[in-house]
Scaffold this motif. Structure first.
Motif, PDB file in Angstrom:
ATOM      1  N   PRO A 261      27.950 -32.360 102.256  1.00  0.00           N
ATOM      2  CA  PRO A 261      27.077 -32.512 103.425  1.00  0.00           C
ATOM      3  C   PRO A 261      26.252 -31.269 103.739  1.00  0.00           C
ATOM      4  CG  PRO A 261      29.404 -32.543 104.071  1.00  0.00           C
ATOM      5  CD  PRO A 261      29.354 -32.648 102.593  1.00  0.00           C
ATOM      6  N   LEU A 262      26.819 -30.077 103.562  1.00  0.00           N
ATOM      7  CA  LEU A 262      26.066 -28.862 103.866  1.00  0.00           C
ATOM      8  C   LEU A 262      24.906 -28.647 102.893  1.00  0.00           C
ATOM      9  CD1 LEU A 262      28.826 -26.294 104.924  1.00  0.00           C
ATOM     10  CD2 LEU A 262      27.113 -27.401 106.375  1.00  0.00           C
ATOM     11  N   ILE A 263      25.126 -28.906 101.614  1.00  0.00           N
ATOM     12  CA  ILE A 263      24.040 -28.769 100.640  1.00  0.00           C
ATOM     13  C   ILE A 263      22.905 -29.747 100.963  1.00  0.00           C
ATOM     14  CG2 ILE A 263      23.429 -29.193  98.218  1.00  0.00           C
ATOM     15  CD1 ILE A 263      26.015 -27.859  97.401  1.00  0.00           C
ATOM     16  N   ASP A 264      23.263 -30.956 101.405  1.00  0.00           N
ATOM     17  CA  ASP A 264      22.242 -31.912 101.838  1.00  0.00           C
ATOM     18  C   ASP A 264      21.501 -31.395 103.064  1.00  0.00           C
ATOM     19  OD1 ASP A 264      22.926 -33.648  99.826  1.00  0.00           O
ATOM     20  OD2 ASP A 264      23.918 -35.111 101.123  1.00  0.00           O
TER      21      ASP A 264
ATOM     22  N   ASP B 160      40.377 -29.035 102.127  1.00  0.00           N
ATOM     23  CA  ASP B 160      39.571 -29.017 103.339  1.00  0.00           C
ATOM     24  C   ASP B 160      38.176 -28.437 103.133  1.00  0.00           C
ATOM     25  OD1 ASP B 160      39.727 -29.990 105.886  1.00  0.00           O
ATOM     26  OD2 ASP B 160      40.370 -28.106 106.793  1.00  0.00           O
ATOM     27  N   ALA B 161      38.083 -27.204 102.663  1.00  0.00           N
ATOM     28  CA  ALA B 161      36.788 -26.531 102.572  1.00  0.00           C
ATOM     29  C   ALA B 161      35.804 -27.231 101.631  1.00  0.00           C
ATOM     30  CB  ALA B 161      36.981 -25.071 102.180  1.00  0.00           C
ATOM     31  N   PRO B 162      36.210 -27.648 100.414  1.00  0.00           N
ATOM     32  CA  PRO B 162      35.267 -28.352  99.546  1.00  0.00           C
ATOM     33  C   PRO B 162      34.715 -29.639 100.161  1.00  0.00           C
ATOM     34  CG  PRO B 162      37.116 -27.570  98.249  1.00  0.00           C
ATOM     35  CD  PRO B 162      37.473 -27.332  99.697  1.00  0.00           C
ATOM     36  N   ASN B 163      35.436 -30.190 101.152  1.00  0.00           N
ATOM     37  CA  ASN B 163      34.971 -31.394 101.828  1.00  0.00           C
ATOM     38  C   ASN B 163      33.670 -31.165 102.586  1.00  0.00           C
ATOM     39  OD1 ASN B 163      35.881 -34.078 101.866  1.00  0.00           O
ATOM     40  ND2 ASN B 163      37.903 -33.429 102.539  1.00  0.00           N
TER      41      ASN B 163
ATOM     42  N   ALA C 139      33.854 -21.921  99.984  1.00  0.00           N
ATOM     43  CA  ALA C 139      33.610 -23.102  99.157  1.00  0.00           C
ATOM     44  C   ALA C 139      32.117 -23.319  98.935  1.00  0.00           C
ATOM     45  CB  ALA C 139      34.232 -24.332  99.814  1.00  0.00           C
ATOM     46  N   LEU C 140      31.313 -23.111  99.981  1.00  0.00           N
ATOM     47  CA  LEU C 140      29.875 -23.327  99.866  1.00  0.00           C
ATOM     48  C   LEU C 140      29.235 -22.318  98.920  1.00  0.00           C
ATOM     49  CD1 LEU C 140      27.300 -24.771 100.773  1.00  0.00           C
ATOM     50  CD2 LEU C 140      27.170 -23.172 102.693  1.00  0.00           C
TER      51      LEU C 140
END
Length: 344
Positions: free
Chosen positions: A290-293, A283-286, A15-16
């Motif tokens: 936060p990870l990009i931030d 789930d994964a797109p959730n 997803a990331l």
């Protein structure tokens, strides 16, 4: 450019990687912070896994390899090769049913990170891979890379002081989803309490069909997740009985997650209120927002020689942070105040 290394090419990695590609194509990711470093400056430069269906493949292909179940949203342009990382405790009895371990020799992780000038390493290993998570945290520190621990493994407490001394940020533990069951459940409880409702008890169960949920079928992992989720939600309520955790694995759900919540309380004259909620998410797109931030924050902090466990960041983005706040509003306020100091 922010040079990123991924540990564990599972569903969240899929997803990331896809979301970063979408940003580069001009597609907006809702909710990400407005920072001096933009999301399209993120570049995945190295990746590690242990499954033979992913090791040796291009990242653009590996993210869609089994046992991943995240759907294909976009064609990814990446020639990065997935390298064989050390197994350590990354495959246990439960995961051995879905992971096909590569016979290739593990690479020297520290040297790979150094050669690729990796700014930030993201740990996306399954729950329970404590030795492997700590190993990657230590290798990242040796390579002068920031570390984001998205897993429940207790990493920040064990190496946080070393990262602080080196003036390198480390974030963790156990990533809080953008709009998952835990944060949603907490938000509903906080709303009810703001309206004067006394919360008596509440429970939450989560069901999904991805590898992470399959891994938590083991009792000790299920208990670990339950403890972390229940503790996080309990922080938001006074003396209420809270139980929350993963309940079961349903294969055909794939990356879809279904969360059921029941909240019981009382208000004027002892009148009772009960809230029954069904929340359905992917789930994964959730984990994407936060990870990009966090990737960009890690780069900004490192460039400003701010290292170690940052309470205001970890308390806002993680379930099992070393610092816990009493409410979502308090966590957000502390984070916003911190952000104003570092982002000019």
């Amino acid at each position: 450019m922010i040079r990123v290394g991924l540990v564990g090419i599972g569903n969240v990695a899929s997803a990331l990687v896809q979301s970063i590609e979408m940003v580069k194509q001009g597609i907006e990711i809702p909710g990400i912070l407005n920072l001096p470093i933009k999301a399209d400056e993120i570049e995945i430069v190295t990746a590690f896994d242990i499954d033979k269906r992913k090791v040796g493949k291009k990242l653009s292909e590996a993210i869609f390899s089994k046992p991943n179940v995240v759907q294909k949203y976009v064609d990814v342009k990446s020639d990065v090769e997935v390298l064989r990382g050390p197994t350590l405790d990354g495959v246990d009895e439960q995961l051995s049913k879905v992971i096909e371990e590569s016979e290739e020799k593990p690479v020297n992780v520290k040297e790979v990170l150094k050669e690729n000038n990796v700014d930030v390493v993201i740990n996306l290993l399954p729950a329970g891979a404590d030795k492997a998570s700590l190993f990657y945290a230590e290798e990242s520190l040796s390579a002068n890379s920031s570390f984001i621990n998205a897993t429940p493994s207790n990493v920040t407490e064990r190496v946080g002081d070393k990262y602080k001394e080196a003036k390198i940020p480390i974030f963790g533990d156990d990533l809080l989803s953008q709009i998952g069951g835990t944060i949603f459940h907490s938000g509903i409880i906080e709303f009810l309490q703001k309206r004067g409702v006394k919360i008596l008890r509440s429970y939450q169960i989560d069901i999904a069909g991805n590898t992470e949920t399959f891994a938590t079928l083991e009792d000790w992992k299920k208990d670990l997740k339950k403890k972390i989720k229940s503790s996080f939600i309990s922080q938001r309520s006074d003396n209420a009985e809270i139980v929350a955790g993963t309940s079961d694995y349903v294969e055909f759900l794939g990356d879809r997650r279904v969360s059921y919540m029941v909240i019981e309380g009382e208000y004027a004259m002892g009148a009772k209120v009960r809230v029954d909620i069904s929340l359905k998410t992917y789930d994964a797109p959730n984990a994407v927002q936060p990870l990009i931030d966090l990737i960009r924050l890690a780069k900004i902090l490192k460039d400003n020689n701010i290292g170690g466990v940052i309470p205001e960041v970890c308390g806002y983005y993680f379930k099992n942070s070393p610092v816990r706040y009493k409410s979502i509003d308090e966590a957000k306020a502390r984070f916003d105040d911190f952000l104003k100091k570092i982002v000019k």
